[in-house]
Enzyme design. Structure first.
Site, PDB file in Angstrom:
ATOM      1  N   ASP A 197     -10.945   2.491   1.583  1.00  9.10           N
ATOM      2  CA  ASP A 197     -11.199   2.176   2.962  1.00  9.10           C
ATOM      3  C   ASP A 197     -11.583   3.487   3.634  1.00  9.10           C
ATOM      4  O   ASP A 197     -12.698   3.666   4.302  1.00  9.10           O
ATOM      5  CB  ASP A 197     -10.165   1.328   3.753  1.00  9.10           C
ATOM      6  CG  ASP A 197     -10.090  -0.273   3.129  1.00  9.10           C
ATOM      7  OD1 ASP A 197     -10.928  -0.562   2.692  1.00  9.10           O
ATOM      8  OD2 ASP A 197      -8.892  -0.530   3.147  1.00  9.10           O
ATOM      9  N   LYS A 236       0.809  -1.244  -0.053  1.00  5.48           N
ATOM     10  CA  LYS A 236      -0.176   0.072  -0.043  1.00  5.48           C
ATOM     11  C   LYS A 236       0.814   1.421   0.096  1.00  5.48           C
ATOM     12  O   LYS A 236       0.453   2.337  -0.559  1.00  5.48           O
ATOM     13  CB  LYS A 236      -0.892   0.073   1.185  1.00  5.48           C
ATOM     14  CG  LYS A 236      -2.073  -1.112   1.107  1.00  5.48           C
ATOM     15  CD  LYS A 236      -2.933  -0.847   2.152  1.00  5.48           C
ATOM     16  CE  LYS A 236      -4.335  -1.935   1.956  1.00  5.48           C
ATOM     17  NZ  LYS A 236      -5.453  -1.650   2.966  1.00  5.48           N
ATOM     18  N   GLY A 248      -6.676  -0.450  18.235  1.00  3.65           N
ATOM     19  CA  GLY A 248      -5.786  -0.827  17.248  1.00  3.65           C
ATOM     20  C   GLY A 248      -4.809   0.388  16.588  1.00  3.65           C
ATOM     21  O   GLY A 248      -5.176   1.464  16.706  1.00  3.65           O
ATOM     22  N   GLY A 294      -3.128  -0.538  13.700  1.00  2.00           N
ATOM     23  CA  GLY A 294      -2.336  -0.888  12.139  1.00  2.00           C
ATOM     24  C   GLY A 294      -2.739  -0.304  11.012  1.00  2.00           C
ATOM     25  O   GLY A 294      -3.067   1.035  11.267  1.00  2.00           O
TER      26      GLY A 294
END
Length: 290
Positions: A124, A84, A147, A149
């Site tokens: 996303d 990415k 989270g 990530g």
């Protein structure tokens, strides 16, 4: 983005035409390809009678793979980890959705340009912002994100850029957690503890089917009870333990299945120039997860 230079062939009988020399190809690139995108896109190509084909690939040479997208006239390319960031140097234009998080998950090739013209975005990020709008989340409400990530980066940036100025990143990894919190202007905490917030977001694998924590809720009952809305980015299953607990507590929910369906629909429109209906997206999403 419009599908400039693209005139997809449609079968008026509602079935995809037989594969031929003019069939337009879209692909995905991932270290561990899944069937989700392949099933989602090909289902809709067939449903809408579009002369397209979608195929998943992996590669050990991302520069050569993106060169192939350009040289072979591949229309669209979905990008997953660990590519990415690397693809950002290989495209011609980067849209704000990808710039906001320094990560790309979608590349569209303008086939009207000789040699191709590659435009990168992150659907996303776009999907999360769309869900924030659709569910009418109040930007004055603090958000608690579990989270740190890559997906947490997209989710956190989507909230921040929608005007959510108060938030906390909770992550056991102090380095990645504090770094993400600093980028977003949020607080950092190593664990949830007795913290609560009106908006809860799980962006960890907790609750994911087949994982070691498949039966565990990402947030405890007291934290869920104090929330106004609960958002779980885990897509498989759609009804995670956290989502089930939130529904039982009478809380509005946003599911990972909604995120993955919306981001795929955004990709689909960018590749084909055709926006499927909400019903068609739901059908394709259910088919892809079956």
């Amino acid at each position: 983005m419009s599908a400039e230079g693209l005139r997809p062939s449609l079968n008026t009988e509602g079935r995809r035409p037989p594969l031929n020399k003019d069939t337009i190809v879209c692909i995905s690139l991932a270290s561990r390809p899944s069937n989700h995108g392949t099933r989602f896109h090909n289902y809709l190509y067939d449903k809408l009678g579009l002369d397209f084909l979608y195929k998943a690939f992996t590669t050990t040479d991302i520069a050569a793979a993106i060169g192939g997208v350009r040289a072979l006239g591949i229309r669209g390319c979905s990008v997953s980890m660990p590519f990415k960031q690397d693809v950002m140097a290989l495209v011609d234009e980067i849209e704000p959705s990808a710039r906001a998080i320094d990560a790309v998950n979608t590349i569209v090739n303008d086939l009207s340009v000789p040699g191709g013209y590659l435009v990168a975005s992150n659907t996303d990020y776009i999907a999360v912002q769309t869900l924030i709008e659709q569910h009418g989340l109040a930007k004055d409400d603090p958000v608690l994100i579990l989270g740190s990530g890559g997906m947490a980066n997209a989710v956190g940036a989507a909230f921040r850029d929608k005007g959510f100025r108060r938030g906390t990143i909770v992550a056991r990894n102090r380095d990645t957690g504090s770094a993400l919190a600093s980028r977003l202007g949020y607080d950092y905490a190593p664990e949830v503890g007795d913290r609560t917030a009106p908006v809860l977001v799980n962006v960890t694998p907790i609750g994911m089917a087949g994982g070691p924590d498949a039966q565990r809720s990402a947030f405890g009952p007291q934290t869920v009870a104090a929330a106004a809305v609960v958002f779980d980015v885990v897509a498989m299953p759609a009804e995670t333990p956290l989502i089930s607990a939130a529904r039982a507590a009478g809380k509005p929910v946003i599911t990972g299945a909604q995120v993955i369906a919306l981001q795929a629909a955004e990709q689909f429109e960018r590749y084909t120039g055709v926006r499927p209906t909400a019903e068609q997206v739901a059908e394709a999403s259910a088919f892809s997860r079956a």
